[in-house]
Design a protein around this motif. Structure first.
Motif, short mmCIF file in Angstrom:
data_model
loop_
_atom_site.label_atom_id
_atom_site.label_comp_id
_atom_site.label_asym_id
_atom_site.label_seq_id
_atom_site.Cartn_x
_atom_site.Cartn_y
_atom_site.Cartn_z
N LEU A 240 0.81 -1.21 0.00
CA LEU A 240 0.00 0.00 0.00
C LEU A 240 0.85 1.27 0.00
O LEU A 240 0.39 2.33 -0.46
CB LEU A 240 -0.93 -0.02 1.22
N ILE A 272 -6.15 -6.38 5.13
CA ILE A 272 -7.39 -5.68 5.41
C ILE A 272 -7.87 -6.08 6.82
O ILE A 272 -8.08 -7.26 7.10
CB ILE A 272 -8.47 -6.01 4.37
N TYR A 300 -4.40 -6.48 0.96
CA TYR A 300 -5.03 -5.36 0.26
C TYR A 300 -4.81 -5.51 -1.24
O TYR A 300 -3.73 -5.88 -1.70
CB TYR A 300 -4.44 -4.03 0.74
N GLN A 302 -5.71 -3.30 -4.74
CA GLN A 302 -6.29 -2.09 -5.32
C GLN A 302 -7.29 -2.42 -6.43
O GLN A 302 -8.31 -1.74 -6.58
CB GLN A 302 -5.18 -1.19 -5.87
N VAL A 305 -10.54 -3.19 -4.91
CA VAL A 305 -11.17 -1.98 -4.39
C VAL A 305 -11.86 -1.22 -5.52
O VAL A 305 -13.01 -0.78 -5.39
CB VAL A 305 -10.12 -1.09 -3.68
N THR A 328 -13.81 5.07 -1.39
CA THR A 328 -13.16 4.18 -0.42
C THR A 328 -12.16 4.99 0.41
O THR A 328 -11.23 5.57 -0.15
CB THR A 328 -12.44 3.02 -1.12
N PRO A 330 -9.34 4.74 3.15
CA PRO A 330 -8.49 3.79 3.89
C PRO A 330 -8.01 4.39 5.21
O PRO A 330 -7.61 5.56 5.26
CB PRO A 330 -7.33 3.54 2.93
N ILE A 332 -5.07 3.59 7.54
CA ILE A 332 -3.86 2.78 7.54
C ILE A 332 -3.24 2.76 8.93
O ILE A 332 -3.04 3.80 9.56
CB ILE A 332 -2.86 3.32 6.50
N VAL A 339 -5.06 -2.19 7.19
CA VAL A 339 -5.83 -1.06 6.66
C VAL A 339 -7.31 -1.39 6.79
O VAL A 339 -7.75 -2.48 6.47
CB VAL A 339 -5.46 -0.76 5.19
N LYS A 340 -8.05 -0.43 7.34
CA LYS A 340 -9.49 -0.56 7.42
C LYS A 340 -10.10 0.25 6.28
O LYS A 340 -9.74 1.41 6.07
CB LYS A 340 -10.02 -0.05 8.76
N LEU A 341 -11.01 -0.38 5.53
CA LEU A 341 -11.61 0.25 4.36
C LEU A 341 -13.04 0.64 4.68
O LEU A 341 -13.85 -0.19 5.11
CB LEU A 341 -11.59 -0.70 3.15
#
Length: 824
Positions: A240, A272, A300, A302, A305, A328, A330, A332, A339-341
């Motif tokens: 990330l 994640i 994670y 991309q 996402v 979205t 993130p 971090i 990472v929380k989405l």
């Protein structure tokens, strides 16, 4: 360039001196205005740009304003203001008019692209030439060449004066050679090797001589794309914090080579920790959460996402929310590398469709296209319905490309117009075929087929054939929009004369004429059912003797083997078709199936039935669908039913299936695959006093096996094709040119053939063929090769180079076939 700048400066100084001359005296009131030097510009037009009128009092400030206003009109190259008593004298020199624009030496930029660039700067034929713009045009074109690695390129604008204050403008290009990439270095990568990262980049260096499709020329835009590709490579694998810190591009002293260095910071992988859906998703939280590909505990990604955002947007679009905002966010955590989405959703307003418009259809009427649109005006906008409408129009064989866009209405935030932008392709074709075989010799055929007659979507065809083995004429008609509900109506009228002695089938002559009608009903946008009824009259004569045909002949002959055979039939048929293909011609995704069953009515002279199943599946291998796999299967079976005058009915041999040729088994001569005609010659053991012969022991009979095809009542054909981009052809031509690598396999057999009856007889064949068990479906053939199809102005052309992999005794293999007017 410096000389031009000095001249321009002199002009301005001259103008300023005239202004000073006019203002050196005291202020005065204008009693008259005189304009000198006008040629093309009308006096009234010139005065509109002069902010001074008779009776005005002049001062230096107003004179400066007048000069600026006249220059801003873009009509004048020089402006002077003088005083003659109380008369204001405006002396101008008009800008020359462009008489012609010439491009010379441009290879990488097309004339049309150059003209678009000049139009944007107001440089076009018939307009006044602003010479100050030419410098910026020259520099802009040079920057373009530098961006593609042509650092020695030069662009010169040459202005040639002509009479009546006109000029010719020539843009002279010296492009030179593009600098090739000598080396690409990726610095700072430890997790992935240079080879792993380089294979995804478009720019390459030090490629082998045979890899002529690689891009070794430097292009700035391509480098930007490769940097994004490199970034996605890491982000899709959980890195990330990856970043391209810097990029250096350096040239060799000769400006013929480029060195590229990309400094990267890889960082570490992030997983994640959680996925949260916030905002208004119209009560569909449960469904969306179930199908989301983002899962806590996984790396994670991309790409996932981006896919999630697009999926939610399209899903909400099905309910009329055409412009949702999905973001979205993130959170971090660098300590535990998680990472929380948070997926924030704002559906916006529900959108209503005001009007549906069509653009680009110069031949096809709007009504024909509107028949294929399932999105209705005055209803909520649905992306799903728009996609279905696009797909239905794309399946029309006279549509090359279909796209749609939604246009917001000014002052309205919940109403849009939908524009379908279509690109048509030729709907009519001249059908022709040419071939050569050991028995058929040279064969030609021709016809005209119009699938969009007068833009109405109706199909009208006239096919004529005068080949060595057949003369035929057929008229076909079909109206797919007979009713507003999509019910179709069509018919056929045909006549043919056939001579099997000149073709790859058993010997017989026939005359046949027929007339038929059909009607079709749509079940839904993918499925359709059709019903038909055809009357046919067939006459057979000059028939040869073959074991497989005697049972059919005997039910019509009365002890006269030379008498012609004449029979009538009423053939009723029902068929089902389904298509989810993305295009009508050269599809790359989706599938199509067609199943048909036909049977003669009991009052016909012959009683038989036939059933056929055709199925095709396209599996795209790449996102742009330039690579795709086609799997196809064709099955068929027919036979007689009941009995007439005590004769058990069989399938007439004229209705047998055959294989071999461009649309069945490439690599084999037309109609040459399958059962062959055989003759049983009784042995003679005794001769009477008057020379008459008496048959001997049947076990000593002789069997002749001919190369001529008999055909069979059962068929199984299949194949796999790898559709690949056509070399040396632009991507824009994918809808008109197709190249594929194919493997064909299949067989035709006769379920009624009794092999045990003939297997022990002695073979005496002039063709040198042996007897095969024509009832054995396992006697398949196969071939492989390459095929190129082209939708030419005359119609579809097919070129096939193939080699037989599995062939049987007596088969006639062909390496090259060429057809016009046929696709598969």
């Amino acid at each position: 360039m410096k000389l031009r700048q000095l001249v321009a400066a002199g002009v301005m100084l001259s103008s300023a001196s005239f202004a000073n001359a006019a203002t050196s005296e005291s202020e005065f009131v204008v009693e008259d205005i005189r304009v000198e030097g006008l040629q093309r510009v009308a006096l009234g037009a010139a005065l509109t740009y002069l902010p001074i009128q008779v009776g005005d009092e002049l001062n230096p400030f107003r004179i400066t304003q007048a000069i600026r206003s006249l220059y801003s009109s873009t009509h004048f190259e020089r402006v002077s203001i003088l005083r003659d008593g109380n008369t204001l004298v405006v002396r101008v020199a008009e800008r020359p008019t462009i008489s012609n624009i010439i491009y010379e030496g441009n290879d990488d930029i097309k004339d049309e692209q150059l003209q678009e660039s000049l139009d944007g700067n107001g440089v076009r034929i018939g307009e006044p030439l602003d010479k100050t713009v030419l410098t910026s045009i020259e520099n802009g074109l040079k920057d373009f060449f530098y961006s593609i690695g042509k650092y020695n390129a030069d662009v010169t604008a040459i202005v040639t004066p002509l009479p009546r204050n006109r000029v010719d403008l020539k843009l002279l290009f010296e492009e030179g050679d593009a600098a090739e990439i000598k080396q690409i270095n990726i610095v700072g990568n430890k997790i992935f090797t240079d080879e792993e990262l380089m294979k995804d980049l478009e720019l390459q260096f030090d490629t082998p001589w045979w890899d002529f499709l690689s891009e070794t020329r430097y292009q700035q835009q391509t480098l930007q794309g490769d940097m994004e590709t490199l970034r996605n490579h890491y982000l899709d694998r959980g890195y990330l914090r990856f970043n391209v810190n810097s990029t250096q591009v350096s040239m060799t002293p000769e400006k013929d080579g480029i060195y590229i260095a990309m400094n990267v910071a890889e960082g570490e992988q992030y997983t994640i920790s959680g996925v949260e859906l916030v905002g208004d998703v119209l009560g569909h939280e449960e469904y969306i959460e179930k199908v989301l590909p983002l899962t806590p505990g996984e790396l994670y990604n991309q790409a996932e996402v981006t896919y999630t955002e697009e999926f939610i947007s399209k899903y909400l679009g099905r309910f009329g929310y055409a412009y949702p905002t999905v973001t979205t966010v993130p959170e971090i955590n660098d300590e535990d590398k998680t990472v929380k989405l948070t997926l924030s959703v704002d559906p916006g307003k529900r959108i209503n469709v005001r009007r549906i418009n069509f653009n680009g259809n110069s031949v096809t009427s709007d009504n024909v296209l509107r028949h294929n649109v399932v999105q209705m005006e005055g209803t909520w906008l649905s992306n799903g319905l728009l996609e279905s409408s696009k797909n239905q129009m794309s399946r029309l064989t006279y549509m090359e490309n279909v796209e749609f866009e939604t246009i917001r209405i000014p002052g309205e935030d919940d109403v849009v117009d939908v524009n379908f932008n279509v690109k048509e392709q030729p709907s009519g074709s001249f059908n022709a075929g040419i071939g050569y075989g050991d028995r058929t010799k040279l064969s030609l055929q021709a016809g005209i087929q119009q699938n969009n007659f007068l833009g109405t979507g109706k199909q009208l065809g006239l096919n004529l054939s005068t080949v060595s083995y057949q003369r035929s004429a057929q008229i076909t008609y079909n109206d797919p929009y007979f009713t507003i509900d999509g019910i179709s109506l069509g018919g056929t009228l045909g006549y043919s004369e056939f001579d099997g002695s000149d073709f790859n089938v058993i010997q017989y002559n026939s005359k046949r004429w027929s007339v038929g009608a059909n009607i079709g009903y749509p079940i839904n946008e993918f499925n359709r059912i059709n019903f038909g009824l055809t009357y046919a009259n067939v006459e057979l004569y000059n028939t040869g003797y073959y074991e497989q045909t005697e049972a059919f002949y005997n039910q019509f002959r009365n002890n006269d083997p030379e008498s012609p055979i004449d029979y009538e039939s009423y053939l009723a048929s029902i068929s089902w078709s389904r298509s989810t293909l993305n295009r009508g011609l050269f599809p790359t995704a989706g599938s199509s199936q067609r199943a048909s069953f036909s049977i003669t009515t009991p009052n016909s002279d012959v009683n038989y039935f036939k059933s056929v199943l055709d199925s095709k599946f396209y599996f795209p291998l790449s996102r742009n669908q330039r690579w795709s796999v086609l799997a196809r299967l064709r099955l068929g079976y027919g036979n007689g039913y009941g009995d007439i005058n005590g004769n058990e009915q069989i399938l007439p041999f004229t209705e047998n299936f055959t294989a071999g040729g461009a649309d069945t088994l490439r690599g084999f001569e037309n109609n040459s695959v399958g059962p062959r005609g055989i003759q049983r010659i009784p042995s003679v053991s005794l001769t009477g006093p008057n020379g008459e012969s008496y048959p001997g022991d049947p076990s000593t009979d002789v069997l002749n096996v001919y190369q001529r095809s008999q055909g069979g009542n059962a068929m199984a054909l299949g194949g796999v094709e790898l559709i690949v981009p056509t070399p040396f052809v632009d991507v824009e031509m994918d809808n008109t040119v197709r190249t594929s690598l194919f493997l064909d396999v299949g067989n035709v057999w006769d379920t009624e053939f009794n092999y045990d009856k003939y297997k022990d007889l002695r073979i005496n064949s002039a063709d040198g063929d042996g007897l095969l068990d024509y009832s054995d479906w396992k006697l398949y053939r196969s071939s492989a090769g390459i095929s190129v199809q082209w939708i030419s102005p005359m119609g579809p052309m097919v070129f096939s180079f193939s080699r037989a992999i599995k062939e049987r005794e007596g088969d006639d293999a062909k390496f090259f076939t060429f057809n016009i007017g046929q696709t598969f």
